[in-house]
Scaffold this motif. Structure first.
Motif, PDB file in Angstrom:
ATOM      1  N   VAL A  92       0.839  -1.202   0.000  1.00 37.99           N
ATOM      2  CA  VAL A  92       0.000   0.000   0.000  1.00 37.99           C
ATOM      3  C   VAL A  92       0.871   1.249   0.000  1.00 37.99           C
ATOM      4  CG1 VAL A  92      -1.760   1.304   1.247  1.00 37.99           C
ATOM      5  CG2 VAL A  92      -1.882  -1.199   1.179  1.00 37.99           C
ATOM      6  N   ALA A  93       1.917   1.239   0.829  1.00 37.93           N
ATOM      7  CA  ALA A  93       2.817   2.392   0.898  1.00 37.93           C
ATOM      8  C   ALA A  93       3.456   2.664  -0.459  1.00 37.93           C
ATOM      9  CB  ALA A  93       3.887   2.150   1.957  1.00 37.93           C
ATOM     10  N   ALA A  94       3.895   1.597  -1.126  1.00 38.53           N
ATOM     11  CA  ALA A  94       4.531   1.761  -2.434  1.00 38.53           C
ATOM     12  C   ALA A  94       3.533   2.287  -3.463  1.00 38.53           C
ATOM     13  CB  ALA A  94       5.115   0.428  -2.894  1.00 38.53           C
ATOM     14  N   ALA A  95       2.308   1.745  -3.442  1.00 33.91           N
ATOM     15  CA  ALA A  95       1.291   2.170  -4.409  1.00 33.91           C
ATOM     16  C   ALA A  95       0.865   3.614  -4.178  1.00 33.91           C
ATOM     17  CB  ALA A  95       0.078   1.245  -4.325  1.00 33.91           C
ATOM     18  N   ALA A  96       0.845   4.022  -2.908  1.00 31.25           N
ATOM     19  CA  ALA A  96       0.430   5.387  -2.577  1.00 31.25           C
ATOM     20  C   ALA A  96       1.580   6.379  -2.679  1.00 31.25           C
ATOM     21  CB  ALA A  96      -0.157   5.427  -1.166  1.00 31.25           C
ATOM     22  N   GLY A  97       2.809   5.858  -2.750  1.00 29.61           N
ATOM     23  CA  GLY A  97       3.971   6.736  -2.813  1.00 29.61           C
ATOM     24  C   GLY A  97       4.242   7.454  -1.508  1.00 29.61           C
ATOM     25  N   VAL A  98       4.016   6.739  -0.390  1.00 28.11           N
ATOM     26  CA  VAL A  98       4.232   7.340   0.927  1.00 28.11           C
ATOM     27  C   VAL A  98       5.082   6.402   1.774  1.00 28.11           C
ATOM     28  CG1 VAL A  98       2.009   8.529   0.847  1.00 28.11           C
ATOM     29  CG2 VAL A  98       2.163   6.299   1.971  1.00 28.11           C
ATOM     30  N   ALA A  99       5.605   6.933   2.860  1.00 31.13           N
ATOM     31  CA  ALA A  99       6.313   6.098   3.819  1.00 31.13           C
ATOM     32  C   ALA A  99       5.305   5.230   4.569  1.00 31.13           C
ATOM     33  CB  ALA A  99       7.089   6.969   4.801  1.00 31.13           C
ATOM     34  N   ARG A 100       5.696   4.012   4.889  1.00 33.21           N
ATOM     35  CA  ARG A 100       4.780   3.088   5.559  1.00 33.21           C
ATOM     36  C   ARG A 100       4.261   3.658   6.874  1.00 33.21           C
ATOM     37  NH1 ARG A 100       6.140  -3.294   6.762  1.00 33.21           N
ATOM     38  NH2 ARG A 100       4.334  -3.721   8.097  1.00 33.21           N
ATOM     39  N   GLY A 101       5.108   4.392   7.574  1.00 32.27           N
ATOM     40  CA  GLY A 101       4.690   4.959   8.851  1.00 32.27           C
ATOM     41  C   GLY A 101       3.527   5.924   8.723  1.00 32.27           C
ATOM     42  N   LEU A 102       3.398   6.566   7.552  1.00 31.98           N
ATOM     43  CA  LEU A 102       2.290   7.500   7.361  1.00 31.98           C
ATOM     44  C   LEU A 102       0.947   6.784   7.340  1.00 31.98           C
ATOM     45  CD1 LEU A 102       3.564  10.109   4.740  1.00 31.98           C
ATOM     46  CD2 LEU A 102       3.089  10.462   7.165  1.00 31.98           C
ATOM     47  N   ILE A 103       0.933   5.548   6.858  1.00 30.18           N
ATOM     48  CA  ILE A 103      -0.322   4.788   6.844  1.00 30.18           C
ATOM     49  C   ILE A 103      -0.784   4.536   8.275  1.00 30.18           C
ATOM     50  CG2 ILE A 103      -1.457   2.667   6.112  1.00 30.18           C
ATOM     51  CD1 ILE A 103       0.570   2.449   3.862  1.00 30.18           C
ATOM     52  N   HIS A 104       0.145   4.128   9.124  1.00 27.18           N
ATOM     53  CA  HIS A 104      -0.195   3.908  10.534  1.00 27.18           C
ATOM     54  C   HIS A 104      -0.632   5.215  11.190  1.00 27.18           C
ATOM     55  CE1 HIS A 104       1.170  -0.254  10.639  1.00 27.18           C
ATOM     56  NE2 HIS A 104       2.240   0.116   9.954  1.00 27.18           N
ATOM     57  N   HIS A 105       0.008   6.308  10.807  1.00 27.40           N
ATOM     58  CA  HIS A 105      -0.310   7.605  11.408  1.00 27.40           C
ATOM     59  C   HIS A 105      -1.713   8.066  11.027  1.00 27.40           C
ATOM     60  CE1 HIS A 105       0.117  11.733  12.775  1.00 27.40           C
ATOM     61  NE2 HIS A 105      -0.225  12.151  11.560  1.00 27.40           N
ATOM     62  N   TYR A 106      -2.057   7.956   9.744  1.00 27.03           N
ATOM     63  CA  TYR A 106      -3.332   8.493   9.274  1.00 27.03           C
ATOM     64  C   TYR A 106      -4.501   7.527   9.444  1.00 27.03           C
ATOM     65  CZ  TYR A 106      -1.108  12.571   7.180  1.00 27.03           C
ATOM     66  OH  TYR A 106      -0.431  13.746   6.988  1.00 27.03           O
ATOM     67  N   ILE A 107      -4.229   6.229   9.410  1.00 20.76           N
ATOM     68  CA  ILE A 107      -5.338   5.269   9.416  1.00 20.76           C
ATOM     69  C   ILE A 107      -5.217   4.219  10.512  1.00 20.76           C
ATOM     70  CG2 ILE A 107      -6.540   3.502   8.057  1.00 20.76           C
ATOM     71  CD1 ILE A 107      -5.895   5.184   5.581  1.00 20.76           C
ATOM     72  N   GLY A 108      -4.033   3.656  10.692  1.00 22.10           N
ATOM     73  CA  GLY A 108      -3.866   2.639  11.728  1.00 22.10           C
ATOM     74  C   GLY A 108      -3.322   1.347  11.154  1.00 22.10           C
ATOM     75  N   SER A 109      -3.865   0.240  11.629  1.00 22.59           N
ATOM     76  CA  SER A 109      -3.385  -1.076  11.229  1.00 22.59           C
ATOM     77  C   SER A 109      -3.920  -1.466   9.849  1.00 22.59           C
ATOM     78  CB  SER A 109      -3.840  -2.122  12.249  1.00 22.59           C
ATOM     79  OG  SER A 109      -5.261  -2.248  12.214  1.00 22.59           O
ATOM     80  N   LYS A 110      -3.443  -2.594   9.358  1.00 21.76           N
ATOM     81  CA  LYS A 110      -3.940  -3.113   8.080  1.00 21.76           C
ATOM     82  C   LYS A 110      -5.442  -3.378   8.166  1.00 21.76           C
ATOM     83  CE  LYS A 110      -3.573  -7.146   5.035  1.00 21.76           C
ATOM     84  NZ  LYS A 110      -2.863  -8.417   4.764  1.00 21.76           N
TER      85      LYS A 110
END
Length: 206
Positions: free
Chosen positions: A42-60
């Motif tokens: 998801v991080a690669a597809a969104a072009g963001v750092a993986r930590g940002l996913i946890h920051h904005y949304i949370g777990s998988k």
């Protein structure tokens, strides 16, 4: 030898970044089973750092539930221009709007909206989305009852929603119907559903 440069992420507002992540996740979950999608994907597809996913949304799991909610929630009717006039004209406009929402999400919508093999959390999201969609269709068609109670009509349109999902599958997955055919079919059915709901509402209680 020059030092390796570090990736530079575009600076976006929080809502924009969250939308960017969700859009990427929706595409991935629509193409692959849940177990085959990783947060790194998801991080690669969104072009963001993986930590940002946890920051904005949370777990998988949190991300998946947000994707489900995003896919099945019908947008407010205030966001679109719908026709006024007869019930038939309003129904045609409402169906055109619904089919456009489905087309925008494609097979990912079909996969999630079918509700097959879902757990309790996903089932609750689907139920809430069905209720909201029914209310918005009734609003879009200006449906009113002399009793001021739309429970029968809401139940009838929820049942109509089952046909919307089936028709979406025939169109987007099986290819047995075209978009125009789906719109014609669903418009005719919705007009009948609304007419029958009104008759049931007007009938004396037993």
């Amino acid at each position: 030898m020059p030092a390796a440069s570090t990736p530079k992420w575009n600076r976006l507002e929080p809502d924009e970044r969250r939308t960017q992540i969700l859009a990427a996740a929706v595409r991935l979950f629509g193409d692959k089973p849940y177990a085959e999608v990783s947060m790194a994907d998801v991080a690669a597809a969104a072009g963001v750092a993986r930590g940002l996913i946890h920051h904005y949304i949370g777990s998988k799991r949190d991300l998946y539930l947000e994707c489900v909610r995003f896919l099945v929630t019908v947008p407010p009717i205030e966001d679109v221009h719908l026709p006024t006039g007869s019930v038939e004209e309003r129904a045609r406009g409402s169906v055109h709007w619904l089919v456009g929402v489905i087309e925008a999400h494609g097979t990912a919508w079909v996969s999630v909206a079918s509700g097959s093999g879902v757990d309790q959390q996903v089932a609750q999201i689907l139920d809430e989305a069905d209720d909201l969609a029914a209310e918005r269709v009734l609003d879009a068609t200006a449906f009113e009852t002399h009793r001021g109670d739309r429970r029968i009509a809401t139940s009838a349109v929820r049942a109509f929603g089952g046909m919307v999902k089936a028709a979406g599958r025939e169109w987007l997955v099986r290819g047995t119907l075209t978009r125009d055919q789906v719109e014609t079919l669903l418009t005719d059915v919705l007009v009948t559903v609304l007419s029958t709901a009104r008759s049931l509402d007007n009938a004396p209680e037993r």
